[in-house]
Design a protein around this motif. Structure first.
Motif, PDB file in Angstrom:
ATOM      1  N   LEU A  30       0.805  -1.221   0.000  1.00 40.90           N
ATOM      2  CA  LEU A  30       0.000   0.000   0.000  1.00 40.90           C
ATOM      3  C   LEU A  30       0.844   1.280   0.000  1.00 40.90           C
ATOM      4  O   LEU A  30       0.425   2.310  -0.520  1.00 40.90           O
ATOM      5  CB  LEU A  30      -0.886   0.035   1.253  1.00 40.90           C
ATOM      6  CG  LEU A  30      -2.057  -0.939   1.312  1.00 40.90           C
ATOM      7  CD1 LEU A  30      -2.561  -1.032   2.738  1.00 40.90           C
ATOM      8  CD2 LEU A  30      -3.170  -0.481   0.397  1.00 40.90           C
ATOM      9  N   TYR A  31       2.014   1.221   0.587  1.00 39.50           N
ATOM     10  CA  TYR A  31       2.746   2.442   0.905  1.00 39.50           C
ATOM     11  C   TYR A  31       3.178   3.228  -0.324  1.00 39.50           C
ATOM     12  O   TYR A  31       3.050   4.452  -0.363  1.00 39.50           O
ATOM     13  CB  TYR A  31       3.938   2.117   1.808  1.00 39.50           C
ATOM     14  CG  TYR A  31       3.509   1.727   3.193  1.00 39.50           C
ATOM     15  CD1 TYR A  31       3.439   2.664   4.208  1.00 39.50           C
ATOM     16  CD2 TYR A  31       3.104   0.422   3.480  1.00 39.50           C
ATOM     17  CE1 TYR A  31       3.023   2.325   5.484  1.00 39.50           C
ATOM     18  CE2 TYR A  31       2.680   0.064   4.748  1.00 39.50           C
ATOM     19  CZ  TYR A  31       2.637   1.017   5.742  1.00 39.50           C
ATOM     20  OH  TYR A  31       2.204   0.664   6.995  1.00 39.50           O
ATOM     21  N   GLY A  32       3.705   2.539  -1.338  1.00 38.78           N
ATOM     22  CA  GLY A  32       4.123   3.247  -2.543  1.00 38.78           C
ATOM     23  C   GLY A  32       2.968   3.912  -3.282  1.00 38.78           C
ATOM     24  O   GLY A  32       2.970   5.128  -3.513  1.00 38.78           O
ATOM     25  N   PRO A  33       1.931   3.132  -3.664  1.00 38.30           N
ATOM     26  CA  PRO A  33       0.816   3.710  -4.406  1.00 38.30           C
ATOM     27  C   PRO A  33       0.030   4.776  -3.644  1.00 38.30           C
ATOM     28  O   PRO A  33      -0.618   5.616  -4.257  1.00 38.30           O
ATOM     29  CB  PRO A  33      -0.078   2.489  -4.693  1.00 38.30           C
ATOM     30  CG  PRO A  33       0.864   1.330  -4.691  1.00 38.30           C
ATOM     31  CD  PRO A  33       1.857   1.658  -3.621  1.00 38.30           C
ATOM     32  N   THR A  34       0.057   4.749  -2.311  1.00 39.38           N
ATOM     33  CA  THR A  34      -0.712   5.738  -1.541  1.00 39.38           C
ATOM     34  C   THR A  34       0.155   6.868  -0.994  1.00 39.38           C
ATOM     35  O   THR A  34      -0.331   7.721  -0.234  1.00 39.38           O
ATOM     36  CB  THR A  34      -1.453   5.067  -0.362  1.00 39.38           C
ATOM     37  OG1 THR A  34      -0.494   4.444   0.505  1.00 39.38           O
ATOM     38  CG2 THR A  34      -2.441   4.028  -0.859  1.00 39.38           C
ATOM     39  N   LYS A  39       1.353  12.599   1.144  1.00 42.69           N
ATOM     40  CA  LYS A  39       2.003  13.861   0.783  1.00 42.69           C
ATOM     41  C   LYS A  39       1.004  15.021   0.853  1.00 42.69           C
ATOM     42  O   LYS A  39       1.298  16.088   1.402  1.00 42.69           O
ATOM     43  CB  LYS A  39       2.596  13.769  -0.617  1.00 42.69           C
ATOM     44  CG  LYS A  39       3.218  15.076  -1.100  1.00 42.69           C
ATOM     45  CD  LYS A  39       3.581  15.022  -2.574  1.00 42.69           C
ATOM     46  CE  LYS A  39       4.137  16.367  -3.041  1.00 42.69           C
ATOM     47  NZ  LYS A  39       4.416  16.390  -4.483  1.00 42.69           N
ATOM     48  N   GLU A  40      -0.173  14.807   0.298  1.00 42.52           N
ATOM     49  CA  GLU A  40      -1.196  15.851   0.275  1.00 42.52           C
ATOM     50  C   GLU A  40      -1.690  16.189   1.679  1.00 42.52           C
ATOM     51  O   GLU A  40      -1.904  17.358   2.013  1.00 42.52           O
ATOM     52  CB  GLU A  40      -2.370  15.395  -0.593  1.00 42.52           C
ATOM     53  CG  GLU A  40      -2.011  15.243  -2.080  1.00 42.52           C
ATOM     54  CD  GLU A  40      -3.095  14.539  -2.864  1.00 42.52           C
ATOM     55  OE1 GLU A  40      -4.067  14.036  -2.227  1.00 42.52           O
ATOM     56  OE2 GLU A  40      -2.989  14.466  -4.104  1.00 42.52           O
ATOM     57  N   ALA A  41      -1.874  15.155   2.522  1.00 44.24           N
ATOM     58  CA  ALA A  41      -2.420  15.376   3.864  1.00 44.24           C
ATOM     59  C   ALA A  41      -1.408  15.979   4.821  1.00 44.24           C
ATOM     60  O   ALA A  41      -1.769  16.733   5.737  1.00 44.24           O
ATOM     61  CB  ALA A  41      -2.950  14.059   4.436  1.00 44.24           C
ATOM     62  N   MET A  42      -0.107  15.680   4.603  1.00 46.48           N
ATOM     63  CA  MET A  42       0.912  16.134   5.562  1.00 46.48           C
ATOM     64  C   MET A  42       1.980  17.028   4.935  1.00 46.48           C
ATOM     65  O   MET A  42       2.955  17.388   5.599  1.00 46.48           O
ATOM     66  CB  MET A  42       1.587  14.915   6.211  1.00 46.48           C
ATOM     67  CG  MET A  42       0.651  14.082   7.053  1.00 46.48           C
ATOM     68  SD  MET A  42       1.517  12.763   7.981  1.00 46.48           S
ATOM     69  CE  MET A  42       1.898  11.626   6.652  1.00 46.48           C
ATOM     70  N   GLU A  43       1.805  17.392   3.656  1.00 44.87           N
ATOM     71  CA  GLU A  43       2.732  18.277   2.938  1.00 44.87           C
ATOM     72  C   GLU A  43       4.174  17.749   3.016  1.00 44.87           C
ATOM     73  O   GLU A  43       5.087  18.441   3.460  1.00 44.87           O
ATOM     74  CB  GLU A  43       2.645  19.701   3.505  1.00 44.87           C
ATOM     75  CG  GLU A  43       1.247  20.298   3.372  1.00 44.87           C
ATOM     76  CD  GLU A  43       1.139  21.674   4.024  1.00 44.87           C
ATOM     77  OE1 GLU A  43       2.130  22.120   4.627  1.00 44.87           O
ATOM     78  OE2 GLU A  43       0.063  22.287   3.933  1.00 44.87           O
ATOM     79  N   LEU A  44       4.364  16.524   2.554  1.00 44.52           N
ATOM     80  CA  LEU A  44       5.663  15.871   2.636  1.00 44.52           C
ATOM     81  C   LEU A  44       6.584  16.306   1.498  1.00 44.52           C
ATOM     82  O   LEU A  44       6.148  16.535   0.384  1.00 44.52           O
ATOM     83  CB  LEU A  44       5.492  14.349   2.591  1.00 44.52           C
ATOM     84  CG  LEU A  44       4.595  13.713   3.652  1.00 44.52           C
ATOM     85  CD1 LEU A  44       4.569  12.194   3.477  1.00 44.52           C
ATOM     86  CD2 LEU A  44       5.070  14.067   5.062  1.00 44.52           C
ATOM     87  N   LEU A  51      11.332   8.283   2.503  1.00 48.23           N
ATOM     88  CA  LEU A  51      11.466   7.580   3.778  1.00 48.23           C
ATOM     89  C   LEU A  51      10.190   6.829   4.128  1.00 48.23           C
ATOM     90  O   LEU A  51      10.239   5.697   4.633  1.00 48.23           O
ATOM     91  CB  LEU A  51      11.809   8.577   4.886  1.00 48.23           C
ATOM     92  CG  LEU A  51      12.039   8.000   6.282  1.00 48.23           C
ATOM     93  CD1 LEU A  51      13.168   6.973   6.265  1.00 48.23           C
ATOM     94  CD2 LEU A  51      12.341   9.112   7.284  1.00 48.23           C
ATOM     95  N   LEU A  52       9.043   7.439   3.851  1.00 47.61           N
ATOM     96  CA  LEU A  52       7.762   6.809   4.158  1.00 47.61           C
ATOM     97  C   LEU A  52       7.583   5.492   3.402  1.00 47.61           C
ATOM     98  O   LEU A  52       7.203   4.472   3.984  1.00 47.61           O
ATOM     99  CB  LEU A  52       6.610   7.758   3.813  1.00 47.61           C
ATOM    100  CG  LEU A  52       5.194   7.177   3.958  1.00 47.61           C
ATOM    101  CD1 LEU A  52       4.895   6.849   5.416  1.00 47.61           C
ATOM    102  CD2 LEU A  52       4.148   8.147   3.411  1.00 47.61           C
ATOM    103  N   VAL A  53       7.874   5.505   2.101  1.00 47.69           N
ATOM    104  CA  VAL A  53       7.676   4.277   1.318  1.00 47.69           C
ATOM    105  C   VAL A  53       8.766   3.249   1.603  1.00 47.69           C
ATOM    106  O   VAL A  53       8.593   2.058   1.322  1.00 47.69           O
ATOM    107  CB  VAL A  53       7.621   4.571  -0.199  1.00 47.69           C
ATOM    108  CG1 VAL A  53       6.476   5.523  -0.524  1.00 47.69           C
ATOM    109  CG2 VAL A  53       8.945   5.116  -0.727  1.00 47.69           C
ATOM    110  N   ALA A  54       9.891   3.718   2.184  1.00 48.32           N
ATOM    111  CA  ALA A  54      11.007   2.806   2.443  1.00 48.32           C
ATOM    112  C   ALA A  54      10.988   2.209   3.848  1.00 48.32           C
ATOM    113  O   ALA A  54      11.614   1.176   4.076  1.00 48.32           O
ATOM    114  CB  ALA A  54      12.337   3.548   2.238  1.00 48.32           C
ATOM    115  N   ILE A  55      10.264   2.827   4.777  1.00 45.06           N
ATOM    116  CA  ILE A  55      10.359   2.407   6.178  1.00 45.06           C
ATOM    117  C   ILE A  55       9.976   0.944   6.404  1.00 45.06           C
ATOM    118  O   ILE A  55      10.595   0.265   7.247  1.00 45.06           O
ATOM    119  CB  ILE A  55       9.526   3.347   7.097  1.00 45.06           C
ATOM    120  CG1 ILE A  55       9.905   3.138   8.577  1.00 45.06           C
ATOM    121  CG2 ILE A  55       8.034   3.152   6.899  1.00 45.06           C
ATOM    122  CD1 ILE A  55      11.285   3.574   8.926  1.00 45.06           C
ATOM    123  N   PRO A  56       8.986   0.368   5.691  1.00 44.38           N
ATOM    124  CA  PRO A  56       8.717  -1.062   5.908  1.00 44.38           C
ATOM    125  C   PRO A  56       9.922  -1.930   5.557  1.00 44.38           C
ATOM    126  O   PRO A  56      10.105  -3.007   6.129  1.00 44.38           O
ATOM    127  CB  PRO A  56       7.536  -1.351   4.972  1.00 44.38           C
ATOM    128  CG  PRO A  56       6.872  -0.034   4.770  1.00 44.38           C
ATOM    129  CD  PRO A  56       7.994   0.955   4.760  1.00 44.38           C
TER     130      PRO A  56
END
Length: 430
Positions: A30-34, A39-44, A51-56
């Protein structure tokens, strides 16, 4: 009489580990496609998205080391189940969090989301457990085919879900997708618990037989591969063999690269080529599915032609594809380069684990832990670096990020040439 109570066959053992890994790997698809939604919700920034898509992949890599070695004492089912349960907790936690906070209350929750993503990544760590668990079921001459089938079919999960997820998101929404994936993982964990079996030796040991008796009776049933020592011994023994680290480096590039790019490609296609979420998911799925499916064939090819030769050719494909991706702005050239990259990575992943029983025959679990763990660590390291390059160079940086793989491929070609020469010397001495 005791042997009649022994459960399972090599085929059933392979089915259990393959399904378990498939479900575990699906947990992080889920992490990559979402990532765009976060990004939109937290202005990443691009680095934060990387880092978000890589953390798992961080937990999915580091936990492979001790859990992979643990197989040499338990047979695999127990550590496999623990990892799946951790993943269930992580994915369930992020599902609950999103239900109460998305999209307007997510500021300040980036750290918590990273932690839950870390737990979810435990499902990826099942790979090294399943590699060793499967390996003990099969004779040496069938290792390439068995491990290629296990890893190739199990690796289909992120590709399949990269294909399905965009359509699911359009139809049912962001939060519903996480809830559906949570249920899928929970059901998969139960299925693994029911059908999975450890190889014969470990079943005899569990029934109270000593090491010698267990080996003798397991050999009568066809088992050839056996552990040497406990978890600590397995890790230490495999770590002392320098070729273990050569295999780690090879796997870092192609399996770590596979995990990282499966998460990164939705960002690359959407940010660099302005694809819609659905189209970016489709193009990502093509890469992931091809790299996974061809791994099955890669195992057969490695059995027939030799792991070193197959790895050498595969890394040349990775190098050529990475050069094109680093500098092209053409969708068509980029697409065919991705196809070439998928073939190179998928085949090399199979070739590496074909070499494990040859180079580390007495500590397969420990070696699988080091190689699978530190190799998969590339999935955590690579996306943030690519994100940093994109941050530095702007839009064209999403292409220049693939320069990372040019460097890695050249380094690994040197390693495989060394292994190839070493193999030739051993052959001449026989």
């Amino acid at each position: 009489m005791q042997q009649n109570k022994i459960k399972g066959t090599p085929g059933l053992g392979l089915l259990g580990t393959t399904l378990g890994f498939f479900f575990g790997f699906a947990a992080v698809s889920l992490y990559g496609p979402t990532a765009i939604k976060f990004k939109e919700a937290m202005e990443l920034t691009p680095v934060m998205m990387g880092l978000l898509v890589a953390i798992p992949a961080l937990s999915g890599s580091l936990l492979r080391i001790p859990f992979g070695a643990w197989v040499d004492t338990t047979g695999g089912k127990k550590p496999f189940l623990i990892l799946l349960i951790l993943s269930v907790i992580g994915l369930g936690g992020i599902t609950i969090l999103l239900n109460f906070t998305y999209p307007d209350k997510m500021h300040g929750l980036y750290g918590l989301i990273l932690f839950l993503g870390f737990l979810s990544g435990a499902g990826i760590a099942t790979f090294s457990v399943g590699i060793a668990q499967t390996s003990y079921w099969f004779p040496k001459k069938k290792q390439g085919v068995a491990l290629g089938a296990y890893a190739g079919l199990g690796n289909l999960a992120p590709g399949l879900f990269s294909l399905i997820l965009p359509f699911y998101l359009q139809s049912f929404g962001f939060i519903s997708a996480y809830f559906a994936w949570f249920l899928f993982l929970l059901i998969g964990t139960i299925i693994y618990a029911v059908i999975s079996q450890n190889a014969y030796y470990f079943q005899f040991r569990k029934r109270g037989k000593n090491d010698k008796e267990s080996r003798t009776q397991a050999k009568e049933l066809g088992q050839e591969m056996f552990p040497a020592g406990n978890v600590k011994d397995s890790l230490i023994n495999s770590a002392k063999i320098k070729n273990t680290w050569a295999l780690v480096a090879l796997y870092f590039t192609t399996f770590g690269g596979f995990i990282g790019l499966t998460a990164w490609f939705p960002i690359y296609w959407s940010q660099f080529h302005d694809f819609s979420l659905t189209k970016a998911g489709l193009f990502t799925a093509i890469f992931s599915l091809l790299a996974s499916a061809i791994r099955v064939y890669g195992g057969k090819l490695a059995d027939k032609a030799g792991g070193e030769k197959v790895s050498l050719v595969s890394l040349l494909l990775v190098l050529v594809a990475s050069i094109f991706l680093s500098y092209t702005q053409s969708v068509l050239i980029g697409f065919f380069s991705v196809i070439l990259l998928a073939v190179g990575m998928g085949v090399n992943n199979a070739a590496v684990f074909k070499l494990v029983p040859d180079y580390v025959p007495k500590a397969i679990g420990g070696a699988a832990g080091w190689i699978g763990g530190l190799g998969a660590f590339g999935g955590f390291v690579i996306p943030p670096i690519m994100g940093a390059i994109a941050n530095t160079y702007g839009k064209i940086g999403y292409a220049h990020g693939f320069f990372v793989f040019i460097v890695l491929a050249i380094f690994n070609l040197g390693i495989i040439v060394y292994l190839f020469r070493q193999h030739q010397r051993k052959t001449e001495m026989k």
